[in-house]
Enzyme design. Sequence first.
Site, mmCIF file in Angstrom:
data_model
loop_
_atom_site.group_PDB
_atom_site.id
_atom_site.type_symbol
_atom_site.label_atom_id
_atom_site.label_comp_id
_atom_site.label_asym_id
_atom_site.label_seq_id
_atom_site.Cartn_x
_atom_site.Cartn_y
_atom_site.Cartn_z
ATOM 1 N N PHE A 1 1.256 -1.124 -0.049
ATOM 2 C CA PHE A 1 0.013 -0.299 0.160
ATOM 3 C C PHE A 1 0.161 0.933 -0.261
ATOM 4 C CE2 PHE A 1 -2.594 3.410 2.660
ATOM 5 C CZ PHE A 1 -4.317 2.746 2.033
ATOM 6 N N LEU B 1 1.193 5.482 0.212
ATOM 7 C CA LEU B 1 0.163 6.558 0.311
ATOM 8 C C LEU B 1 0.914 7.486 0.648
ATOM 9 C CD1 LEU B 1 -2.833 7.345 0.613
ATOM 10 C CD2 LEU B 1 -2.489 6.653 3.183
ATOM 11 N N ALA C 1 2.965 14.264 3.605
ATOM 12 C CA ALA C 1 2.122 13.244 3.435
ATOM 13 C C ALA C 1 2.073 12.239 3.988
ATOM 14 C CB ALA C 1 1.691 14.009 2.089
ATOM 15 N N GLY C 2 2.303 12.333 5.254
ATOM 16 C CA GLY C 2 2.109 11.615 6.346
ATOM 17 C C GLY C 2 0.493 11.349 6.640
ATOM 18 N N GLY D 1 -10.006 -0.632 8.368
ATOM 19 C CA GLY D 1 -9.743 -2.340 8.363
ATOM 20 C C GLY D 1 -8.062 -2.688 9.034
ATOM 21 N N GLY E 1 15.425 -5.835 33.394
ATOM 22 C CA GLY E 1 16.811 -4.963 34.034
ATOM 23 C C GLY E 1 17.254 -4.895 33.206
ATOM 24 N N GLU F 1 0.200 3.322 9.881
ATOM 25 C CA GLU F 1 -1.697 3.667 9.786
ATOM 26 C C GLU F 1 -1.508 4.178 10.447
ATOM 27 O OE1 GLU F 1 -3.331 0.037 8.381
ATOM 28 O OE2 GLU F 1 -1.348 -1.079 7.293
ATOM 29 N N GLY F 2 -1.224 5.871 10.316
ATOM 30 C CA GLY F 2 -1.752 7.194 11.235
ATOM 31 C C GLY F 2 -1.678 6.731 12.298
HETATM 32 N N1 CAA Z 1 -14.907 5.546 5.500
HETATM 33 C C1 CAA Z 1 -14.516 6.170 4.170
HETATM 34 N N2 CAA Z 1 -14.689 7.538 3.628
HETATM 35 C C2 CAA Z 1 -13.750 8.140 4.563
HETATM 36 C C3 CAA Z 1 -13.691 8.221 5.570
HETATM 37 C C4 CAA Z 1 -13.286 6.381 5.772
HETATM 38 N N3 CAA Z 1 -12.962 6.292 6.729
HETATM 39 N N4 CAA Z 1 -12.842 8.817 6.200
HETATM 40 C C5 CAA Z 1 -12.867 10.450 5.639
HETATM 41 N N5 CAA Z 1 -13.749 9.429 4.359
HETATM 42 C C6 CAA Z 1 -13.904 10.493 3.305
HETATM 43 C C7 CAA Z 1 -14.418 11.592 3.842
HETATM 44 O O1 CAA Z 1 -15.901 11.215 3.620
HETATM 45 C C8 CAA Z 1 -15.079 12.236 3.020
HETATM 46 O O2 CAA Z 1 -15.465 12.825 1.503
HETATM 47 P P1 CAA Z 1 -16.350 13.200 1.312
HETATM 48 O O3 CAA Z 1 -14.880 14.822 0.987
HETATM 49 O O4 CAA Z 1 -16.395 13.297 -0.312
HETATM 50 O O5 CAA Z 1 -17.173 14.027 1.878
HETATM 51 C C9 CAA Z 1 -13.275 13.254 2.721
HETATM 52 O O6 CAA Z 1 -13.040 11.100 2.219
HETATM 53 C C10 CAA Z 1 -12.080 14.002 3.399
HETATM 54 O O7 CAA Z 1 -12.208 13.196 4.436
HETATM 55 P P2 CAA Z 1 -12.076 14.250 5.713
HETATM 56 O O8 CAA Z 1 -12.768 15.507 5.431
HETATM 57 O O9 CAA Z 1 -11.779 13.639 6.908
HETATM 58 O O10 CAA Z 1 -10.166 14.250 5.271
HETATM 59 P P3 CAA Z 1 -8.851 15.295 6.584
HETATM 60 O O11 CAA Z 1 -8.235 14.991 5.534
HETATM 61 O O12 CAA Z 1 -9.912 15.719 6.553
HETATM 62 O O13 CAA Z 1 -7.930 13.754 6.867
HETATM 63 C C11 CAA Z 1 -7.458 12.349 8.175
HETATM 64 C C12 CAA Z 1 -8.439 12.583 8.289
HETATM 65 C C13 CAA Z 1 -7.787 11.149 9.229
HETATM 66 C C14 CAA Z 1 -6.157 13.389 9.298
HETATM 67 C C15 CAA Z 1 -6.762 11.153 7.695
HETATM 68 O O14 CAA Z 1 -6.010 12.399 6.075
HETATM 69 C C16 CAA Z 1 -6.036 10.514 7.760
HETATM 70 O O15 CAA Z 1 -5.902 9.629 8.489
HETATM 71 N N6 CAA Z 1 -4.242 10.573 8.275
HETATM 72 C C17 CAA Z 1 -3.383 9.161 8.535
HETATM 73 C C18 CAA Z 1 -2.708 8.573 7.731
HETATM 74 C C19 CAA Z 1 -2.420 6.789 7.689
HETATM 75 O O16 CAA Z 1 -3.373 6.695 8.213
HETATM 76 N N7 CAA Z 1 -1.029 6.992 6.448
HETATM 77 C C20 CAA Z 1 -1.327 5.569 6.909
HETATM 78 C C21 CAA Z 1 -0.163 4.720 5.783
HETATM 79 S S1 CAA Z 1 -0.339 3.609 5.293
HETATM 80 C C22 CAA Z 1 1.006 2.608 6.735
HETATM 81 O O17 CAA Z 1 1.376 2.619 7.870
HETATM 82 C C23 CAA Z 1 1.070 0.972 6.647
HETATM 83 C C24 CAA Z 1 2.519 0.531 6.866
HETATM 84 O O18 CAA Z 1 3.075 0.503 6.339
HETATM 85 C C25 CAA Z 1 1.981 -0.639 7.914
#
Ligand code: CAA
Length: 367
Positions: free
Chosen positions: A116, A118, A123-124, A234, A325, A349-350
């Site tokens: 995955f 992203l 943009a973390g 998930g 220890g 994962e956030g």
């Molecule tokens: N399910 C479906 N849609 C969703 C959703 C969800 N859980 N959460 C948000 N959305 C949709 C919203 O409905 C919205 O859609 P509309 O504009 O049509 O209404 C759109 O997405 C935008 O949502 P937000 O306004 O809430 O978005 P935001 O910019 O304010 O950000 C955030 C939300 C929660 C901060 C998000 O940016 C986030 O989760 N950041 C963390 C990123 C992350 O988890 N990265 C992990 C990388 S993977 C990883 O780490 C894997 C690994 O190696 C182990």
Amino acid sequence: MDFVLSQKQLRLREQFRRLAESLEPAGREYPRANLQRLAREGCLGLPVPREWGGRGEDFVSYILLLEEVSRVCASTGVILAVHTSVGTFPLLYYGSPEQKERYLSGLARGEKIGAFALTEAQAGSDAGALRTTATPVEGGYRLNGAKLFITSGGEADLYTVFATVAPEMGKKGITAFLVEKGTPGLFPGPPEKKMGLHGSATTELLFDDLYLPHSQRLGAEGEGFAIAMSLLDGGRIGIAAQALGIAGAAVEATLRCLDLSRAGQGARFVMADLAARLEAARLLVYRAAWRKELGKPCSREAAMAKTFATDLAMEATTSCLDLWGLEGTVESCPVQRYFCDAKVTQIYEGTNQIQRLVIARELLRAH
Ligand code: CAA
């Protein structure tokens, strides 16, 4: 109220424990043999329907599998978690019939590993600020940009990549793509040297004018951000289960070495608190998984489970190390490995700060 694991889930948990205990904790090498063993048991596609090559088990059982595998090897745990929750589910939930035909069975059988992509340098936590572009060209797109900290980078066979087709549209331009290993223009960097999870390869991914035909787009243009967020709900339950495995392993190892009957009151209180909090974490994690299995909204529950379980993993491994220890700090002691593996569960994962933001938003929505 009836909130217990079914007889089948209990049986599966026993099976998973036996299977996990036959795995080797990964050293500094990618745990290929562990993954092959899991694949042979159908465990790289456990919650994928049988028609697509999976074992067709429920999401709670998959979470039990992740907990057991991570109890023995958290590196294998994160590869399994990413491969399944955010590497295979994108195809299952959003793939076209042709995309499913092409990729899903291979992933579910573990012949291919999914990943995955992203996160980017700027943009973390603010995933919507990603800058990788997918410029529309005749017949498809050209990808340019760089992703960071990609689990299974360089090892995975298929990446779900998020890029923008229209930078001026912000999140509404973000689109998901399927990129195969070996596609010209895809350059994985060398594995990062990390504090923990040494067996899991984490790399940068560069896209240099990488051409993708339209058939490699997952979902519609602009749907990518919502796809990523829904998959991460998930995924976060999976990381919470990984944390349960790590915390459980630290507590068990400490109980084995510490004679509680002779230990002082202080040590007994520490272990009692950890045992209680581990049970509480399990309930949160299994409940979030159960809601996901039923198709109920689970963003809040996943965020709560991830925060609580991963904070506990850090607390448990820290307290256990204190009880061991100096003996606990040498490389041959597994507790220092659990400690080093636990930290990143609070971050990837956030981050847990982002999880708190998700929880707080849901609270505001409800009141
Ligand atoms: N399910 C479906 N849609 C969703 C959703 C969800 N859980 N959460 C948000 N959305 C949709 C919203 O409905 C919205 O859609 P509309 O504009 O049509 O209404 C759109 O997405 C935008 O949502 P937000 O306004 O809430 O978005 P935001 O910019 O304010 O950000 C955030 C939300 C929660 C901060 C998000 O940016 C986030 O989760 N950041 C963390 C990123 C992350 O988890 N990265 C992990 C990388 S993977 C990883 O780490 C894997 C690994 O190696 C182990």
